[in-house]
Design a protein around this motif. Sequence first.
Motif, PDB file in Angstrom:
ATOM      1  N   VAL A   1       4.496   3.676 -12.042  1.00  0.00           N
ATOM      2  CA  VAL A   1       4.226   4.619 -13.125  1.00  0.00           C
ATOM      3  C   VAL A   1       2.726   4.882 -13.259  1.00  0.00           C
ATOM      4  N   ALA A   2       1.932   3.807 -13.204  1.00  0.00           N
ATOM      5  CA  ALA A   2       0.494   3.961 -13.423  1.00  0.00           C
ATOM      6  C   ALA A   2      -0.273   2.837 -12.731  1.00  0.00           C
ATOM      7  N   VAL A   3      -1.552   3.102 -12.502  1.00  0.00           N
ATOM      8  CA  VAL A   3      -2.466   2.131 -11.897  1.00  0.00           C
ATOM      9  C   VAL A   3      -3.617   1.895 -12.866  1.00  0.00           C
ATOM     10  N   TYR A   4      -3.997   0.626 -13.044  1.00  0.00           N
ATOM     11  CA  TYR A   4      -5.087   0.313 -13.965  1.00  0.00           C
ATOM     12  C   TYR A   4      -6.403   0.234 -13.185  1.00  0.00           C
ATOM     13  N   ILE A   5      -7.339   1.081 -13.580  1.00  0.00           N
ATOM     14  CA  ILE A   5      -8.652   1.106 -12.946  1.00  0.00           C
ATOM     15  C   ILE A   5      -9.641   0.384 -13.843  1.00  0.00           C
TER      16      ILE A   5
ATOM     17  N   ASN B   1       0.845  -1.199   0.000  1.00  0.00           N
ATOM     18  CA  ASN B   1       0.000   0.000   0.000  1.00  0.00           C
ATOM     19  C   ASN B   1       0.881   1.250   0.000  1.00  0.00           C
ATOM     20  N   VAL B   2       1.566   1.476  -1.116  1.00  0.00           N
ATOM     21  CA  VAL B   2       2.547   2.549  -1.216  1.00  0.00           C
ATOM     22  C   VAL B   2       1.851   3.874  -1.538  1.00  0.00           C
ATOM     23  N   MET B   3       2.631   4.961  -1.462  1.00  0.00           N
ATOM     24  CA  MET B   3       2.101   6.285  -1.756  1.00  0.00           C
ATOM     25  C   MET B   3       2.006   6.486  -3.274  1.00  0.00           C
ATOM     26  N   PHE B   4       0.965   7.228  -3.690  1.00  0.00           N
ATOM     27  CA  PHE B   4       0.730   7.463  -5.119  1.00  0.00           C
ATOM     28  C   PHE B   4       0.145   8.867  -5.278  1.00  0.00           C
ATOM     29  N   LEU B   5       0.636   9.603  -6.285  1.00  0.00           N
ATOM     30  CA  LEU B   5       0.163  10.970  -6.546  1.00  0.00           C
ATOM     31  C   LEU B   5      -0.443  11.037  -7.950  1.00  0.00           C
ATOM     32  N   PRO B   6      -1.781  10.954  -8.072  1.00  0.00           N
ATOM     33  CA  PRO B   6      -2.404  11.064  -9.397  1.00  0.00           C
ATOM     34  C   PRO B   6      -2.201  12.466  -9.959  1.00  0.00           C
TER      35      PRO B   6
ATOM     36  N   GLU C   1      -5.831  -6.960  -5.995  1.00  0.00           N
ATOM     37  CA  GLU C   1      -5.598  -7.563  -7.306  1.00  0.00           C
ATOM     38  C   GLU C   1      -5.429  -6.524  -8.412  1.00  0.00           C
ATOM     39  N   THR C   2      -5.562  -5.245  -8.076  1.00  0.00           N
ATOM     40  CA  THR C   2      -5.418  -4.183  -9.074  1.00  0.00           C
ATOM     41  C   THR C   2      -4.013  -4.172  -9.659  1.00  0.00           C
ATOM     42  N   LEU C   3      -3.919  -3.935 -10.976  1.00  0.00           N
ATOM     43  CA  LEU C   3      -2.641  -3.959 -11.668  1.00  0.00           C
ATOM     44  C   LEU C   3      -1.942  -2.608 -11.576  1.00  0.00           C
ATOM     45  N   VAL C   4      -0.619  -2.656 -11.473  1.00  0.00           N
ATOM     46  CA  VAL C   4       0.201  -1.445 -11.481  1.00  0.00           C
ATOM     47  C   VAL C   4       1.363  -1.665 -12.444  1.00  0.00           C
ATOM     48  N   LEU C   5       1.752  -0.605 -13.123  1.00  0.00           N
ATOM     49  CA  LEU C   5       2.908  -0.627 -14.016  1.00  0.00           C
ATOM     50  C   LEU C   5       4.080  -0.016 -13.258  1.00  0.00           C
ATOM     51  N   CYS C   6       5.187  -0.752 -13.169  1.00  0.00           N
ATOM     52  CA  CYS C   6       6.320  -0.325 -12.348  1.00  0.00           C
ATOM     53  C   CYS C   6       7.588  -0.194 -13.177  1.00  0.00           C
ATOM     54  N   ILE C   7       8.474   0.660 -12.690  1.00  0.00           N
ATOM     55  CA  ILE C   7       9.852   0.729 -13.181  1.00  0.00           C
ATOM     56  C   ILE C   7      10.740   0.264 -12.046  1.00  0.00           C
ATOM     57  N   SER C   8      11.531  -0.776 -12.289  1.00  0.00           N
ATOM     58  CA  SER C   8      12.390  -1.340 -11.253  1.00  0.00           C
ATOM     59  C   SER C   8      13.841  -1.006 -11.538  1.00  0.00           C
ATOM     60  N   THR C   9      14.532  -0.548 -10.488  1.00  0.00           N
ATOM     61  CA  THR C   9      15.978  -0.352 -10.542  1.00  0.00           C
ATOM     62  C   THR C   9      16.602  -1.154  -9.424  1.00  0.00           C
ATOM     63  N   GLU C  10      17.931  -1.106  -9.332  1.00  0.00           N
ATOM     64  CA  GLU C  10      18.611  -1.863  -8.280  1.00  0.00           C
ATOM     65  C   GLU C  10      18.258  -1.336  -6.896  1.00  0.00           C
ATOM     66  N   ASP C  11      17.964  -0.028  -6.793  1.00  0.00           N
ATOM     67  CA  ASP C  11      17.747   0.582  -5.489  1.00  0.00           C
ATOM     68  C   ASP C  11      16.293   0.784  -5.122  1.00  0.00           C
ATOM     69  N   SER C  12      15.389   0.831  -6.112  1.00  0.00           N
ATOM     70  CA  SER C  12      14.010   1.172  -5.785  1.00  0.00           C
ATOM     71  C   SER C  12      13.054   0.624  -6.832  1.00  0.00           C
TER      72      SER C  12
ATOM     73  N   ILE D   1      -4.312   5.276 -14.765  1.00  0.00           N
ATOM     74  CA  ILE D   1      -4.073   6.546 -14.089  1.00  0.00           C
ATOM     75  C   ILE D   1      -2.576   6.679 -13.865  1.00  0.00           C
ATOM     76  N   ILE D   2      -1.983   7.713 -14.466  1.00  0.00           N
ATOM     77  CA  ILE D   2      -0.538   7.892 -14.429  1.00  0.00           C
ATOM     78  C   ILE D   2      -0.133   8.735 -13.228  1.00  0.00           C
ATOM     79  N   GLN D   3       0.925   8.327 -12.571  1.00  0.00           N
ATOM     80  CA  GLN D   3       1.445   9.109 -11.457  1.00  0.00           C
ATOM     81  C   GLN D   3       1.893  10.490 -11.947  1.00  0.00           C
ATOM     82  N   SER D   4       1.731  11.510 -11.095  1.00  0.00           N
ATOM     83  CA  SER D   4       1.896  12.911 -11.494  1.00  0.00           C
ATOM     84  C   SER D   4       3.221  13.182 -12.193  1.00  0.00           C
ATOM     85  N   TYR D   5       4.336  12.739 -11.593  1.00  0.00           N
ATOM     86  CA  TYR D   5       5.612  13.091 -12.178  1.00  0.00           C
ATOM     87  C   TYR D   5       5.996  12.233 -13.377  1.00  0.00           C
ATOM     88  N   PHE D   6       5.137  11.274 -13.789  1.00  0.00           N
ATOM     89  CA  PHE D   6       5.316  10.560 -15.044  1.00  0.00           C
ATOM     90  C   PHE D   6       4.295  11.004 -16.099  1.00  0.00           C
ATOM     91  N   HIS D   7       3.383  11.927 -15.722  1.00  0.00           N
ATOM     92  CA  HIS D   7       2.315  12.339 -16.628  1.00  0.00           C
ATOM     93  C   HIS D   7       2.900  13.166 -17.769  1.00  0.00           C
TER      94      HIS D   7
END
Length: 636
Positions: free
Chosen positions: A599-603, A552-557, A584-595, A615-621
């Motif tokens: 990127v977005a949540v599918y509604i 249940n991470v933080m998200f900024l629409p 069960e909601t789908l999320v699109l993620c970018i994975s790096t070695e540190d974090s 719905i795209i996160q604000s700083y990826f919009h």
Amino acid sequence: AHDDFVARGDDEIIMSYHHLLSRLRPLRASAILFTNIVSACSGFCLHHQPHHMSFQRQLMYHQGVSSYAPITMYNRDLSVAAERKHEFVDDGNIIPAVRSSLRDDLIQPHIDTISAKASDSSQDSSTVVLLLAVSGGSDSVALFYAVNALLRKTNDDLTHQTTTCLNLDSDSDDEVKEFQCELHVAHFNHEQRGDNSDKDEAFVQRLCAERDIPFHNYFWSDEESSSSNVEQCDENAMSSVSFTQDIARKWRQRKLRDLLSDLVLQTNSTKCDTNNRWGAILTAHHGDDSDETILLKLLRGSHLSNLRGIEARSEKFGLTTHLSPSTSCVGYFAKPMLQLRKNDITKFLESNALEWREDKSNATNKYKRNKVRNELIPLMRELAGGEQALQKRFNNIEQQSRAISKDLKERASSYLASMPSQSEFWLPRDEIDIVCEEAFHIWASKVTDRKLQLSYDQINRIKFQVKSYPGRLKWIIDVGGLWRVQRNGSVLTLLHDNECVSETLPWYIVETKAVQFDVNDQEDNDTELFASIPQTLEKSALTIKRVKDVGNVMFLPHWRKGRSPIKIKELLRGQKIPLHLRDETLVLCISTEDSEEIVAVYIHDSDTNNVGKWIIQSYFHPTKGSSVTKIKLAKS
């Protein structure tokens, strides 16, 4: 007795001393007095003090004394109780080898790793907890004495606290010369050898008591009785029916990791800085053990890239307890005696008259490793032309294997990074080559958290199935241990005990490419996603996961830009997603070695059943006219 001792020549001095000491052993006070008188004899001390110290230690053992205050009648510096590190006879360079490995393979690499994140002052105050696994056998006892010989204790007159430091004796200005440490010893009583198991325990406990080292003991029966509370699917569950070497090894490793976590985190039960406290579990594996490991791997059919011996240091692992479930503290398994041979270790103990316990089962061929050690290696030594010739062969095999492994892993990592999704393994369009084989091996290990380590034969079976039946796009192969590989079109997934490990999600990524964004492109289109992914992250793996996988991470629409982010489940509640579907909601993620960034949540729109929106996160919009990444999606 003293007159008789000093009257003899130098060649007879040790025999005379041993003889006189044996006569005095029944009278402990007289024997201690005699050994301390001998301490004042400069001629004896200069040439034979190491032997003299060892005999006094043996005297204490035979009297059943765990600690004592020596009677120092002359120069205190000559007291036998000093046990200074240079007083050991060490023709095989046991202590320097251990020092060098602790410095070069363990402590310095750890410091180098954290140097970018820590200031010099924080590194200076860092403390390593060394946990020695001591069975009582010759190897672990030699390691015990070697590590103790490297310790230096200082007392603070103001705080009245004692600080223990590890003397690393480096000649380089760039390398650490001394490191603050805490020393503990762990022993495992497997209770498989009757009274001998208890005597091993008592012997190790006595060694620790004489040097005021904390001693931690574990009994097999305690673990066996508690195994009924462990789920059967737990790979570390102990067998209540039989004792095996493999189960016992996993038990020891788990207990050592748990104990190290407790020791490192005991002073900071809520949060601990990696730069302040960390730990290492030291085991006494030596060069002969490493050679045996190569042969055992060969007999098991290991891949050419894995025909190498024991590593001097493991990968770091996190340290946690029930009081500190999330910390930045780390630990390692370290083996500082790999550059030494068994003969050198035995000679070190014998030269200093140091006691150890002998496990008679090591001389039997009950276990495969014993048979390799007792029969196969002596035969190979004879056929190769001697110890040095055989050792050169082992070194050559190991060097070649490491070179192959490095090259394959680099190319396999590139293959994995190019896959549209990391949740399943994408088969190549062409033939499965050796790089693809390595990539599949790495992927299977990663998605199962190292529970599945596919052998070369198992990978060949999968490769044969793909090549022989190109038209069959759906099948399942059993690879043992309740694991199955399932093909579904161009992807492979893993199943375990009727549960899908790498489940096929409703969406998967088809391709990504850089484009100029038009605001009309994304209207009513859930199969194409446009995101302003930074250039530094464009090559990172894009994955589709579920909320239950990321938490249940933080998200900024984008419509809340400039305001505080909200929990992702709070967003889903506002979007009228039913409670039972939020995990069960789908999320699109970018994975790096540190974090891992969302990127977005599918509604999903339950009314239309199929149509939904991302719905795209604000700083990826994206913004109109900007250069963005176009992500093409498809439904499974």
